[in-house]
Design a protein around this motif. Structure first.
Motif, PDB file in Angstrom:
ATOM      1  N   SER A  48       6.950  17.723 -19.399  1.00 17.29           N
ATOM      2  CA  SER A  48       8.101  16.759 -19.893  1.00 17.29           C
ATOM      3  C   SER A  48       8.744  15.908 -18.667  1.00 17.29           C
ATOM      4  O   SER A  48       8.783  14.736 -18.579  1.00 17.29           O
ATOM      5  CB  SER A  48       9.013  17.169 -20.917  1.00 17.29           C
ATOM      6  OG  SER A  48       9.753  16.226 -21.241  1.00 17.29           O
ATOM      7  N   ARG A  49       9.348  16.900 -17.791  1.00 17.15           N
ATOM      8  CA  ARG A  49       9.918  16.660 -16.671  1.00 17.15           C
ATOM      9  C   ARG A  49       8.914  15.578 -15.656  1.00 17.15           C
ATOM     10  O   ARG A  49       9.459  14.456 -15.091  1.00 17.15           O
ATOM     11  CB  ARG A  49      10.482  17.669 -15.727  1.00 17.15           C
ATOM     12  CG  ARG A  49      11.561  18.505 -16.277  1.00 17.15           C
ATOM     13  CD  ARG A  49      11.701  19.719 -15.629  1.00 17.15           C
ATOM     14  NE  ARG A  49      12.905  20.421 -16.334  1.00 17.15           N
ATOM     15  CZ  ARG A  49      13.240  21.506 -15.936  1.00 17.15           C
ATOM     16  NH1 ARG A  49      12.690  22.242 -14.948  1.00 17.15           N
ATOM     17  NH2 ARG A  49      14.279  22.255 -16.541  1.00 17.15           N
ATOM     18  N   ARG A  50       7.671  15.906 -15.526  1.00 17.95           N
ATOM     19  CA  ARG A  50       6.754  15.279 -14.594  1.00 17.95           C
ATOM     20  C   ARG A  50       6.518  14.102 -15.374  1.00 17.95           C
ATOM     21  O   ARG A  50       6.456  12.968 -14.499  1.00 17.95           O
ATOM     22  CB  ARG A  50       5.441  16.033 -14.417  1.00 17.95           C
ATOM     23  CG  ARG A  50       5.633  17.332 -13.646  1.00 17.95           C
ATOM     24  CD  ARG A  50       4.384  18.121 -13.418  1.00 17.95           C
ATOM     25  NE  ARG A  50       4.604  19.314 -12.520  1.00 17.95           N
ATOM     26  CZ  ARG A  50       3.318  19.844 -12.149  1.00 17.95           C
ATOM     27  NH1 ARG A  50       2.362  19.749 -12.895  1.00 17.95           N
ATOM     28  NH2 ARG A  50       3.648  20.984 -11.195  1.00 17.95           N
ATOM     29  N   GLU A  51       6.307  13.898 -16.579  1.00 18.99           N
ATOM     30  CA  GLU A  51       6.026  12.652 -17.179  1.00 18.99           C
ATOM     31  C   GLU A  51       7.207  11.631 -17.120  1.00 18.99           C
ATOM     32  O   GLU A  51       7.021  10.556 -16.825  1.00 18.99           O
ATOM     33  CB  GLU A  51       5.761  12.764 -18.951  1.00 18.99           C
ATOM     34  CG  GLU A  51       5.401  11.783 -19.510  1.00 18.99           C
ATOM     35  CD  GLU A  51       4.202  11.126 -19.117  1.00 18.99           C
ATOM     36  OE1 GLU A  51       3.889   9.886 -19.297  1.00 18.99           O
ATOM     37  OE2 GLU A  51       3.085  11.753 -18.554  1.00 18.99           O
ATOM     38  N   ALA A  52       8.570  12.289 -17.270  1.00 26.97           N
ATOM     39  CA  ALA A  52       9.813  11.539 -17.079  1.00 26.97           C
ATOM     40  C   ALA A  52       9.659  10.906 -15.565  1.00 26.97           C
ATOM     41  O   ALA A  52      10.201   9.720 -15.588  1.00 26.97           O
ATOM     42  CB  ALA A  52      10.957  12.272 -17.388  1.00 26.97           C
ATOM     43  N   ALA A  53       9.321  11.742 -14.674  1.00 29.12           N
ATOM     44  CA  ALA A  53       9.484  11.453 -13.299  1.00 29.12           C
ATOM     45  C   ALA A  53       8.314  10.172 -13.004  1.00 29.12           C
ATOM     46  O   ALA A  53       8.761   9.245 -12.413  1.00 29.12           O
ATOM     47  CB  ALA A  53       9.173  12.603 -12.394  1.00 29.12           C
ATOM     48  N   ARG A  54       7.276  10.498 -13.760  1.00 27.52           N
ATOM     49  CA  ARG A  54       6.244   9.306 -13.582  1.00 27.52           C
ATOM     50  C   ARG A  54       6.648   8.012 -14.149  1.00 27.52           C
ATOM     51  O   ARG A  54       6.452   7.182 -13.732  1.00 27.52           O
ATOM     52  CB  ARG A  54       4.766   9.859 -14.106  1.00 27.52           C
ATOM     53  CG  ARG A  54       4.001  10.856 -13.514  1.00 27.52           C
ATOM     54  CD  ARG A  54       2.692  10.953 -13.969  1.00 27.52           C
ATOM     55  NE  ARG A  54       2.427  11.202 -15.289  1.00 27.52           N
ATOM     56  CZ  ARG A  54       2.393  12.797 -15.518  1.00 27.52           C
ATOM     57  NH1 ARG A  54       2.532  13.643 -14.543  1.00 27.52           N
ATOM     58  NH2 ARG A  54       2.345  13.196 -16.556  1.00 27.52           N
ATOM     59  N   ALA A  55       7.244   8.238 -15.347  1.00 27.94           N
ATOM     60  CA  ALA A  55       7.832   7.028 -16.036  1.00 27.94           C
ATOM     61  C   ALA A  55       8.858   6.201 -15.173  1.00 27.94           C
ATOM     62  O   ALA A  55       8.939   5.169 -15.096  1.00 27.94           O
ATOM     63  CB  ALA A  55       8.502   7.317 -17.566  1.00 27.94           C
ATOM     64  N   ARG A  56       9.725   7.156 -14.559  1.00 23.99           N
ATOM     65  CA  ARG A  56      10.813   6.439 -13.794  1.00 23.99           C
ATOM     66  C   ARG A  56      10.000   5.793 -12.333  1.00 23.99           C
ATOM     67  O   ARG A  56      10.605   4.722 -12.147  1.00 23.99           O
ATOM     68  CB  ARG A  56      11.754   7.424 -13.224  1.00 23.99           C
ATOM     69  CG  ARG A  56      12.756   8.039 -14.319  1.00 23.99           C
ATOM     70  CD  ARG A  56      13.765   8.904 -13.771  1.00 23.99           C
ATOM     71  NE  ARG A  56      13.414   9.997 -13.157  1.00 23.99           N
ATOM     72  CZ  ARG A  56      13.191  11.417 -13.584  1.00 23.99           C
ATOM     73  NH1 ARG A  56      13.485  11.274 -14.829  1.00 23.99           N
ATOM     74  NH2 ARG A  56      12.769  12.117 -12.838  1.00 23.99           N
ATOM     75  N   GLN A  57       9.275   6.502 -11.958  1.00 19.21           N
ATOM     76  CA  GLN A  57       8.427   5.785 -10.895  1.00 19.21           C
ATOM     77  C   GLN A  57       7.755   4.376 -11.031  1.00 19.21           C
ATOM     78  O   GLN A  57       7.654   3.726 -10.564  1.00 19.21           O
ATOM     79  CB  GLN A  57       7.408   6.796 -10.339  1.00 19.21           C
ATOM     80  CG  GLN A  57       7.772   7.963  -9.610  1.00 19.21           C
ATOM     81  CD  GLN A  57       6.930   9.016  -9.113  1.00 19.21           C
ATOM     82  OE1 GLN A  57       5.524   8.832  -9.493  1.00 19.21           O
ATOM     83  NE2 GLN A  57       7.177  10.145  -8.454  1.00 19.21           N
TER      84      GLN A  57
END
Length: 294
Positions: free
Chosen positions: A111-120
């Motif tokens: 979830s953290r990685r997905e959130a980071a990708r979404a922010r990117q």
């Protein structure tokens, strides 16, 4: 505290059994199975209550009278099996809990990685939108600058064209003035009054150019036609259109033709002249017009 008490009780129960284990192989076997659980660091703290019950059952079996041995043996074996099963179940539950924690950790990390990708991705889109907005603004400013430059150029051209047209008009009027003077000198007659408008140079014959209701030119009009013919031949000016007026049917047309014939007689080529009769009142100020195209 309760679990510690259970462990302590199980240990105390095991002490007398160790003493009698040598007398009965089954008791020794059952005790060894329980001791194997306690000796394993992974299972030593599991299912303490079931192990205590098993230890009590084994102890009871080891001291039972002959008539009670079969029953106490059965209970001891079942209690040991239950303790072993409970330990395996607790161990399995521990592994399940560990797997569940690992799964939760993995889900949180995903979830953290997905959130980071979404922010990117959001940042990339924001930067892209900003670049597009800046490019649109640059193109808009360039277009406005081009429009202003075009307007400036058009204004300059219009100004130049206007000045050029003024110079041309002034030159034409000056040439016309000189041509008028020459025509009047050569013919010995005065030209009719003229003006310049959108149609060209317009000569106007007044109301006394024709007799009332007649098509024949008066002597004064014939003299003007002679001077006008001379004027039209100077510099070979453009095409000529004659418009004559009268309320009576056909009179305007005949008046225009009479004026044409007078101009042709003065040397103007007939193919340069068009005639048109107008059914309208002939006034003191105007009975016919000779329109010379630019």
């Amino acid at each position: 505290m309760r679990a510690r008490s259970i462990y302590l009780a199980a240990g105390l129960l095991a002490l007398p059994l160790l003493a009698v284990a040598a007398d009965d192989p089954l008791v020794l076997q059952l005790n060894q199975r329980l001791m194997a659980i306690s000796a394993n660091p992974d299972t030593a703290n599991l299912s303490a209550f079931e192990r205590m019950q098993a230890q009590q059952a084994v102890s009871t079996f080891s001291t039972a009278k002959r008539r009670d041995q079969e029953l106490t043996r059965y209970l001891a074996e079942r209690r040991v099996e239950i303790a072993e099963t409970a330990v395996r179940a607790a161990l399995a539950q521990r592994e399940v809990d560990q797997l569940e924690r690992t799964r939760s950790d993995l889900l949180i990390e995903a979830s953290r990685r997905e959130a980071a990708r979404a922010r990117q991705e959001a940042e990339r889109l924001r930067v892209q939108a900003q670049i597009q907005a800046e490019e649109s603004e640059r193109l808009r400013l360039a277009a406005e600058s081009e429009v202003l430059a075009r307007q400036d150029a058009e204004n300059a051209l219009t100004s130049v064209a206007g000045k050029q047209q003024q110079r041309l008009s002034a030159a034409q009027q000056n040439a016309a003035k000189l041509a008028r003077e020459e025509a009047e000198l050569v013919s010995g007659q005065a030209l009719p009054a003229s003006k310049f408008d959108s149609r060209g140079e317009v000569f106007t014959l007044t109301g006394d150019a024709y007799a009332n209701g007649q098509a024949a030119l008066s002597n004064a009009a014939k003299n003007q036609a002679k001077a006008l013919g001379e004027y039209l031949n100077i510099g070979r000016k453009g095409r000529v259109r004659i418009e004559a007026y009268d309320n009576a049917n056909g009179v305007g047309q005949r008046r225009a033709e009479a004026l044409r014939d007078a101009l042709v007689g003065a040397g103007v080529a007939s193919n340069r002249i068009q005639v048109a009769g107008k059914k309208a009142a002939s006034t003191r100020a105007r009975s016919a017009e000779v329109i010379v195209s630019p």
